[in-house]
Scaffold this motif. Structure first.
Motif, PDB file in Angstrom:
ATOM      1  N   MET A   1       0.832  -1.349  -0.079  1.00 23.74           N
ATOM      2  CA  MET A   1      -0.058   0.017   0.028  1.00 23.74           C
ATOM      3  C   MET A   1       0.825   1.253  -0.035  1.00 23.74           C
ATOM      4  O   MET A   1       2.033   1.113   0.761  1.00 23.74           O
ATOM      5  N   THR A   2       0.550   2.365  -0.838  1.00 22.09           N
ATOM      6  CA  THR A   2       1.362   3.557  -0.856  1.00 22.09           C
ATOM      7  C   THR A   2       1.144   4.247   0.116  1.00 22.09           C
ATOM      8  O   THR A   2       0.106   4.601   0.990  1.00 22.09           O
ATOM      9  N   ARG A   3       2.182   4.655   0.852  1.00 24.03           N
ATOM     10  CA  ARG A   3       2.341   5.493   2.306  1.00 24.03           C
ATOM     11  C   ARG A   3       1.851   6.847   1.976  1.00 24.03           C
ATOM     12  O   ARG A   3       2.200   7.237   0.647  1.00 24.03           O
ATOM     13  N   PRO A   4       1.102   7.475   2.785  1.00 21.57           N
ATOM     14  CA  PRO A   4       0.678   8.921   2.477  1.00 21.57           C
ATOM     15  C   PRO A   4       1.612   9.763   2.748  1.00 21.57           C
ATOM     16  O   PRO A   4       2.905   9.330   3.357  1.00 21.57           O
ATOM     17  N   THR A   5       1.248  10.978   2.172  1.00 25.65           N
ATOM     18  CA  THR A   5       2.401  12.235   2.318  1.00 25.65           C
ATOM     19  C   THR A   5       1.711  13.144   3.294  1.00 25.65           C
ATOM     20  O   THR A   5       0.776  13.416   3.111  1.00 25.65           O
ATOM     21  N   LEU A   6       2.568  13.520   4.395  1.00 25.75           N
ATOM     22  CA  LEU A   6       2.168  14.534   5.570  1.00 25.75           C
ATOM     23  C   LEU A   6       2.423  15.896   4.646  1.00 25.75           C
ATOM     24  O   LEU A   6       3.617  16.311   4.421  1.00 25.75           O
ATOM     25  N   VAL A   7       1.554  16.835   4.675  1.00 29.45           N
ATOM     26  CA  VAL A   7       1.769  18.172   4.286  1.00 29.45           C
ATOM     27  C   VAL A   7       1.378  19.080   5.403  1.00 29.45           C
ATOM     28  O   VAL A   7       0.416  19.109   5.790  1.00 29.45           O
ATOM     29  N   PHE A   8       2.439  19.772   5.924  1.00 32.07           N
ATOM     30  CA  PHE A   8       2.287  20.474   7.431  1.00 32.07           C
ATOM     31  C   PHE A   8       2.422  21.961   7.076  1.00 32.07           C
ATOM     32  O   PHE A   8       3.434  22.266   6.585  1.00 32.07           O
TER      33      PHE A   8
ATOM     34  N   VAL B   1      -0.407  19.922  -2.490  1.00 23.68           N
ATOM     35  CA  VAL B   1      -1.278  18.982  -2.159  1.00 23.68           C
ATOM     36  C   VAL B   1      -1.345  18.344  -3.648  1.00 23.68           C
ATOM     37  O   VAL B   1      -1.327  16.952  -3.689  1.00 23.68           O
ATOM     38  N   ARG B   2      -1.718  18.816  -4.830  1.00 24.27           N
ATOM     39  CA  ARG B   2      -1.973  18.155  -5.960  1.00 24.27           C
ATOM     40  C   ARG B   2      -0.551  17.504  -6.494  1.00 24.27           C
ATOM     41  O   ARG B   2      -0.674  16.587  -6.923  1.00 24.27           O
ATOM     42  N   ARG B   3       0.709  18.214  -5.945  1.00 28.47           N
ATOM     43  CA  ARG B   3       1.816  17.555  -6.509  1.00 28.47           C
ATOM     44  C   ARG B   3       2.171  16.519  -5.761  1.00 28.47           C
ATOM     45  O   ARG B   3       2.561  15.259  -6.223  1.00 28.47           O
TER      46      ARG B   3
ATOM     47  N   GLY C   1       0.445   9.379  -4.245  1.00 31.82           N
ATOM     48  CA  GLY C   1      -0.390   8.710  -3.189  1.00 31.82           C
ATOM     49  C   GLY C   1      -1.154   9.446  -2.234  1.00 31.82           C
ATOM     50  O   GLY C   1      -1.401  10.631  -2.629  1.00 31.82           O
ATOM     51  N   PRO C   2      -1.821   9.049  -1.210  1.00 30.93           N
ATOM     52  CA  PRO C   2      -2.608   9.876  -0.490  1.00 30.93           C
ATOM     53  C   PRO C   2      -1.926  11.043   0.098  1.00 30.93           C
ATOM     54  O   PRO C   2      -0.817  10.970   0.574  1.00 30.93           O
ATOM     55  N   VAL C   3      -2.710  12.047   0.608  1.00 25.31           N
ATOM     56  CA  VAL C   3      -2.104  13.154   1.251  1.00 25.31           C
ATOM     57  C   VAL C   3      -2.909  13.357   2.635  1.00 25.31           C
ATOM     58  O   VAL C   3      -4.086  13.468   2.635  1.00 25.31           O
ATOM     59  N   ILE C   4      -2.324  13.708   3.701  1.00 27.37           N
ATOM     60  CA  ILE C   4      -2.541  14.069   4.976  1.00 27.37           C
ATOM     61  C   ILE C   4      -2.120  15.390   5.361  1.00 27.37           C
ATOM     62  O   ILE C   4      -1.176  15.802   5.044  1.00 27.37           O
ATOM     63  N   LEU C   5      -3.392  16.320   5.407  1.00 28.53           N
ATOM     64  CA  LEU C   5      -3.002  17.708   5.375  1.00 28.53           C
ATOM     65  C   LEU C   5      -3.131  18.146   6.980  1.00 28.53           C
ATOM     66  O   LEU C   5      -4.117  18.004   7.683  1.00 28.53           O
TER      67      LEU C   5
ATOM     68  N   ALA D   1     -12.043  23.117  -0.577  1.00 28.73           N
ATOM     69  CA  ALA D   1     -11.977  23.224  -1.919  1.00 28.73           C
ATOM     70  C   ALA D   1     -11.383  21.834  -2.632  1.00 28.73           C
ATOM     71  O   ALA D   1     -11.986  21.831  -3.803  1.00 28.73           O
ATOM     72  N   ILE D   2     -10.882  21.031  -2.008  1.00 27.48           N
ATOM     73  CA  ILE D   2     -10.342  19.904  -2.748  1.00 27.48           C
ATOM     74  C   ILE D   2     -10.599  18.624  -1.550  1.00 27.48           C
ATOM     75  O   ILE D   2      -9.607  17.639  -1.328  1.00 27.48           O
ATOM     76  N   PRO D   3     -11.691  18.296  -1.283  1.00 25.50           N
ATOM     77  CA  PRO D   3     -11.844  17.218  -0.316  1.00 25.50           C
ATOM     78  C   PRO D   3     -11.631  15.752  -0.687  1.00 25.50           C
ATOM     79  O   PRO D   3     -11.037  15.174   0.021  1.00 25.50           O
ATOM     80  N   ASP D   4     -11.849  15.669  -1.997  1.00 31.59           N
ATOM     81  CA  ASP D   4     -11.510  14.252  -2.548  1.00 31.59           C
ATOM     82  C   ASP D   4      -9.910  14.166  -2.573  1.00 31.59           C
ATOM     83  O   ASP D   4      -9.516  13.035  -2.972  1.00 31.59           O
ATOM     84  N   LEU D   5      -9.026  15.017  -2.446  1.00 35.10           N
ATOM     85  CA  LEU D   5      -7.753  14.888  -2.610  1.00 35.10           C
ATOM     86  C   LEU D   5      -6.877  14.722  -1.336  1.00 35.10           C
ATOM     87  O   LEU D   5      -5.672  14.458  -1.259  1.00 35.10           O
ATOM     88  N   LEU D   6      -7.718  14.725  -0.183  1.00 39.03           N
ATOM     89  CA  LEU D   6      -7.365  14.687   0.911  1.00 39.03           C
ATOM     90  C   LEU D   6      -7.814  13.282   1.872  1.00 39.03           C
ATOM     91  O   LEU D   6      -8.955  13.014   2.071  1.00 39.03           O
TER      92      LEU D   6
END
Length: 283
Positions: free
Chosen positions: A1-8, A83-85, A90-94, A110-115
């Motif tokens: 499974m692809t690991r998420p990316t944290l955007v802080f 977030v888009r980049r 893989g998944p993004v946690i904001l 704005a972009i709930p489906d990308l988070l």
């Protein structure tokens, strides 16, 4: 499974620098994490000439700032791009700290489906009231020591268009007040490092911007709130109000609540906070 990316997302008057230790610790544990600078912060920060030593306090109260043109929409645009980049991989946690919470909510709208998840790290999470500023007058905020920080503001934010805090003040009473509000039992050395990590100007309109999370967008995203139980800027009662309001708005999507015994600024690389975020990043 692809690991998420944290955007802080960092808070007011700061930059990605304050989260650099957190990003390093998560990366060394094998996680993907990034902390972008919001517009006007970090490499884009503005330091008035009057802010340098020797300081000219009269000029500091009136010197124009290029940050006056920035709005919450600029912050959202920068964050959405990151977030888009990251989402390509893989998944993004904001996540957001302090004022960064208003950016998290606006991006969630704005972009709930990308988070994959939104995380509030002792952050403002507006639901019933429209803005960060609106919560400052609530009973739950009555014990906030924020006035000890705003006592170091130079000039009139309404006239300057920015809240300009003189973090380089030599007044020991002001420095002690900032410590009490933000940093708890930080040593003198840690306090000096913290003061030098802050930048003076923050657009005055950000705390006034509508940042309510909407049930049909933001409210669909899994949500975590990390309470800082020793926070004297956002009192624990106000943090709990944010959680309660969010849960009333989205009863089928309750908040995942975590707690650590930390003051407002952490620091963010403290092991208990790293552990929580690492857990959220583990598929």
């Amino acid at each position: 499974m692809t690991r998420p990316t944290l955007v802080f997302i960092h808070g007011t008057h700061s930059s990605s620098y304050l989260a650099s230790g957190l990003i390093t610790e998560l990366t060394l544990r094998g996680h993907r994490a990034v902390a972008p600078d919001l517009p006007g912060h970090g490499g884009d920060a503005f330091y008035p000439r009057s802010y340098q030593a020797p300081q000219d306090l009269q000029a500091l109260a009136s010197e124009p700032s290029p940050l006056t043109k920035l709005t919450i929409d600029d912050y959202v645009e920068r964050t959405v791009d990151v977030v888009r980049r990251a989402r390509r991989h893989g998944p993004v946690i904001l996540a957001g700290a302090s004022q960064g919470g208003v950016v998290v909510s606006r991006v969630g709208n704005a972009i709930p489906d990308l988070l994959a998840r939104v995380v509030y790290t002792a952050a403002y999470c507006c639901v019933d009231l429209p803005s960060l500023n609106a919560y400052l007058g609530t009973p739950e905020n009555a014990t906030s020591l924020l006035p000890l920080v705003t006592a170091a503001i130079a000039g009139d934010p309404a006239a300057l268009g920015v809240a300009r805090v003189n973090w380089r003040t030599a007044d020991p009473a002001l420095i002690d007040g900032i410590r009490r509000c933000l940093a708890g039992d930080f040593t003198d050395e840690a306090m000096t490092r913290l003061l030098n990590a802050f930048q003076p100007d923050e657009p005055a309109g950000i705390p006034l911007a509508d940042a309510r999370g909407h049930a049909d967008t933001w409210g669909r995203i899994p949500r975590t709130y990390i309470r800082f139980t020793e926070d004297r800027l956002i009192p624990l009662a106000l943090q709990d109000r944010f959680i309660a309001e969010a849960d009333r708005l989205t009863p089928d999507n309750p908040t995942d609540v975590r707690s650590i015994a930390a003051p407002h600024v952490g620091p963010f690389d403290r092991p208990d906070l790293v552990d929580i975020l690492a857990d959220l990043l583990t598929p």
